[in-house]
Design an enzyme around this catalytic site. Structure first.
Site, PDB file in Angstrom:
ATOM      1  N   ASP A  62       0.862  -1.160  -0.008  1.00  0.00           N
ATOM      2  CA  ASP A  62      -0.024   0.280  -0.053  1.00  0.00           C
ATOM      3  C   ASP A  62       1.041   1.239   0.128  1.00  0.00           C
ATOM      4  OD1 ASP A  62      -1.681   2.081   0.304  1.00  0.00           O
ATOM      5  OD2 ASP A  62      -2.706   1.371   2.304  1.00  0.00           O
ATOM      6  N   VAL A  63       1.060   1.853  -1.233  1.00  0.00           N
ATOM      7  CA  VAL A  63       1.885   2.979  -1.172  1.00  0.00           C
ATOM      8  C   VAL A  63       1.760   4.038  -0.346  1.00  0.00           C
ATOM      9  CG1 VAL A  63       2.663   2.708  -3.777  1.00  0.00           C
ATOM     10  CG2 VAL A  63       1.014   4.204  -3.339  1.00  0.00           C
ATOM     11  N   ASN A  89       3.948   3.839 -10.732  1.00  0.00           N
ATOM     12  CA  ASN A  89       2.995   3.861 -11.359  1.00  0.00           C
ATOM     13  C   ASN A  89       1.398   3.779 -10.668  1.00  0.00           C
ATOM     14  OD1 ASN A  89       1.195   2.726 -13.898  1.00  0.00           O
ATOM     15  ND2 ASN A  89       0.732   1.089 -12.325  1.00  0.00           N
ATOM     16  N   TYR A 157      -7.330  15.475  -9.096  1.00  0.00           N
ATOM     17  CA  TYR A 157      -6.431  14.414 -10.129  1.00  0.00           C
ATOM     18  C   TYR A 157      -5.513  15.514 -10.860  1.00  0.00           C
ATOM     19  CZ  TYR A 157      -5.061  10.802 -13.251  1.00  0.00           C
ATOM     20  OH  TYR A 157      -4.520   9.762 -13.973  1.00  0.00           O
ATOM     21  N   LYS A 161      -1.462  15.155 -10.409  1.00  0.00           N
ATOM     22  CA  LYS A 161      -0.374  14.753 -11.459  1.00  0.00           C
ATOM     23  C   LYS A 161       0.579  16.001 -11.647  1.00  0.00           C
ATOM     24  CE  LYS A 161      -1.534  10.402 -11.939  1.00  0.00           C
ATOM     25  NZ  LYS A 161      -0.681   9.373 -11.602  1.00  0.00           N
TER      26      LYS A 161
END
Ligand SMILES: NC(=O)c1ccc[n+]([C@@H]2O[C@H](COP(=O)([O-])OP(=O)(O)OC[C@H]3O[C@@H](n4cnc5c(N)ncnc54)[C@H](O)[C@@H]3O)[C@@H](O)[C@H]2O)c1
Length: 266
Positions: A62-63, A89, A157, A161
């Site tokens: 779990d990042v 990713n 989002y 990014k």
């Protein structure tokens, strides 16, 4: 391109773009750790890679949790002895239920930020501790065309990014003296489970779409937005990730490279 002798860790490798990146890394000779929250999925990916004659290991991660990414890096070193390549990713478009909301809520902001931004930083920090010891590393972050240009509908989002591109530049400067390259890829429109969610929401919010399947909505958007007139594929992203992870790219760092069929050229 040659990744023989290299060990690559790919997060979010259970499906979609991450799976294709892991497959490409293996195809070009790397030993691969496929890591994901969805452990059953990465176990299957590792089995498929092994059946095809590659060396692969599945690790649950779990990042968003530092202890979990530390365990992933320790597991990689235990199995393969080193970490040469990290592909950040794993990412999310929003929190569960976003398809049914007209505007993102606080939960969307928090989930997106913790996975897409803090997740990249935590995973990078854990891998870099190992890379520094060997004065060698290649880090590839999966950003998005959404990080280059704000757009209506899902600001958290876009912000996340843009954050990945900024993190890429910050880490590239910090790590250059340790011979660690850090680059980002900005994919455009790829048909994965993530885009299926976007298409379902778009159909609900945009009446001009009419009664149409999510796949058909995606194809229509590709037709409208992509000069080359075709969708991009997970394999496209895998090819560039392999190049950036290879020594052919040893003098490329701090860059964010578009794979978007020409939808943006800056
Ligand atoms: N699909 C596109 O068109 C597109 C375009 C631009 C960028 N991207 C980016 O590419 C990456 C992959 O996207 P995709 O379309 O394959 O998405 P996807 O939703 O199909 O797959 C994402 C994977 O990440 C995993 N994941 C999610 N949260 C995690 C966590 N906390 N820890 C570990 N793993 C976690 C999921 O289990 C899943 O396997 C994402 O960063 C996404 O933002 C996708």
């Amino acid at each position: 391109m040659d990744l023989n002798g290299k060990v690559a860790v790919v997060t979010g490798a259970g499906r979609g773009i991450g799976r294709a990146i892991a497959e490409k890394m293996a195809e070009y000779g790397a030993r691969v750790v496929v890591a994901d929250l969805a452990v059953d999925a990465v176990v299957r990916v590792a089995e498929d890679l092994t059946q095809d004659g590659h060396e692969a290991e599945a690790i649950a991660v779990d990042v968003t949790r530092a202890s979990s990414v530390d365990r992933m890096v320790r597991g990689t070193v235990a199995r393969f002895g080193q970490v040469d390549i990290l592909v950040n990713n794993a990412g999310v478009i929003a929190a569960p239920g976003w398809e049914d909301r007209n505007r993102p809520n606080d939960r969307d902001w928090d989930v997106i930020y913790s996975v897409n931004v803090k997740g990249v930083a935590k995973t990078t920090d854990a891998a870099v501790r190992r890379m520094r010891q060997r004065q060698y590393g290649k880090i590839v972050n999966i950003a998005s065309v959404a990080g280059r240009q704000g757009a209506p509908g899902n600001p958290p989002y876009n912000v996340s990014k843009a954050g990945v591109i900024s993190l890429t530049q910050a880490y590239a400067q910090e790590l250059a003296s340790d011979n660690i390259n850090v680059n980002a890829i900005c994919p455009g429109l790829l048909w994965t489970p993530m885009w299926e969610r976007i298409a379902r929401r778009t159909i609900r919010l945009d009446e001009s779409m009419g009664r149409i399947s999510p796949r058909r909505a995606f194809e229509r958007i590709v037709g409208e937005r992509i000069p080359l007139g075709r969708e991009q594929t997970p394999e496209d992203i895998g090819n560039l990730a392999v190049f950036l992870a290879s020594d052919l790219a040893e003098n490329i760092t701090g860059q964010a490279i578009n794979v978007n069929g020409g939808s943006r050229m800056d």
